[in-house]
Scaffold this active site. Structure first.
Site, short mmCIF file in Angstrom:
data_model
loop_
_atom_site.label_atom_id
_atom_site.label_comp_id
_atom_site.label_asym_id
_atom_site.label_seq_id
_atom_site.Cartn_x
_atom_site.Cartn_y
_atom_site.Cartn_z
N ASN A 135 0.85 -1.18 0.00
CA ASN A 135 0.00 0.00 0.00
C ASN A 135 0.89 1.24 0.00
O ASN A 135 1.83 1.32 0.78
CB ASN A 135 -0.89 0.00 1.25
N GLN A 192 -2.07 2.97 3.10
CA GLN A 192 -0.89 2.80 3.96
C GLN A 192 -1.11 3.45 5.31
O GLN A 192 -1.59 4.59 5.39
CB GLN A 192 0.35 3.42 3.27
N HIS A 211 6.48 -1.93 3.31
CA HIS A 211 6.32 -3.33 3.71
C HIS A 211 5.50 -4.05 2.66
O HIS A 211 4.56 -3.51 2.11
CB HIS A 211 5.65 -3.43 5.08
N HIS A 249 2.88 -6.98 2.28
CA HIS A 249 1.97 -7.92 2.93
C HIS A 249 2.00 -9.21 2.12
O HIS A 249 1.89 -9.15 0.88
CB HIS A 249 0.53 -7.41 2.88
P1 AMP Z 1 -0.50 -0.81 5.95
O1 AMP Z 1 -1.92 -0.45 6.25
O2 AMP Z 1 -0.28 -1.33 4.56
O3 AMP Z 1 0.44 0.34 6.29
O4 AMP Z 1 -0.16 -2.03 6.87
C1 AMP Z 1 0.35 -1.92 8.17
C2 AMP Z 1 0.23 -3.29 8.79
O5 AMP Z 1 1.03 -3.34 9.94
C3 AMP Z 1 -1.20 -3.66 9.23
O6 AMP Z 1 -1.61 -4.85 8.57
C4 AMP Z 1 -1.06 -3.84 10.75
O7 AMP Z 1 -1.88 -4.88 11.26
C5 AMP Z 1 0.42 -4.16 10.89
N1 AMP Z 1 1.00 -3.84 12.18
C6 AMP Z 1 0.87 -2.68 12.87
N2 AMP Z 1 1.57 -2.75 14.01
C7 AMP Z 1 2.16 -3.96 14.05
C8 AMP Z 1 3.02 -4.64 14.97
N3 AMP Z 1 3.42 -4.06 16.12
N4 AMP Z 1 3.42 -5.89 14.67
C9 AMP Z 1 3.03 -6.49 13.53
N5 AMP Z 1 2.25 -5.91 12.60
C10 AMP Z 1 1.81 -4.66 12.86
#
Ligand code: AMP
Ligand code: ZN
Length: 112
Positions: free
Chosen positions: A85, A92, A98, A100
């Site tokens: 994203n 995002q 990152h 997914h």
């Molecule tokens: P995005 O919305 O693409 O920025 O994705 C961020 C992702 O990070 C989401 O799927 C969250 O569930 C994940 N996330 C946020 N904090 C943590 C954490 N402490 N450990 C693992 N995943 C996380």
């Protein structure tokens, strides 16, 4: 650096680690959207896809290879999905790039 994923990659915040080397870190997502849902991040802080440069080509390739290898290790032989994203309209929420990786359930398109 006040960045959640930099802190996870540095071991300052705990995560369910899957893989680590000098360039990338992979860990299970805290709010999984599929039976398999992990994230692959670069150790280098890159806020969004728009911040990548020519220098990062090998790094992003390595992220994708890591995603594929871990998906196979986690039994996603029927298929899986890789999502990145970018920025607010892309959905995002954490501003450190990152991948997914989602698997072990049927995916649908379009994502909505
Ligand atoms: P995005 O919305 O693409 O920025 O994705 C961020 C992702 O990070 C989401 O799927 C969250 O569930 C994940 N996330 C946020 N904090 C943590 C954490 N402490 N450990 C693992 N995943 C996380
Ligand atoms: Zn960061």
């Amino acid at each position: 650096m006040d960045c959640l994923f930099c802190k996870i990659a540095a071991g300052q915040i705990p995560a369910r680690t899957l893989y680590e080397d000098d360039q990338v870190f992979a860990f299970h997502d805290i709010a999984p959207q599929a039976p398999v849902h992990f994230l692959v991040i670069p150790k280098k802080h890159v806020p969004t896809l728009n911040h990548l440069t020519d220098e990062d080509k090998a790094l992003t390739g390595h992220m994708l290879h890591t995603a594929q290898r871990l998906a196979a290790e986690l039994g996603c032989d029927e298929g899986f999905r890789v999502v990145m994203n970018c920025n607010h309209q892309g959905g995002q929420t954490v501003y450190h790039i990152h991948m997914h990786v989602l698997g072990q359930r049927q995916m649908h398109w379009p994502p909505g």
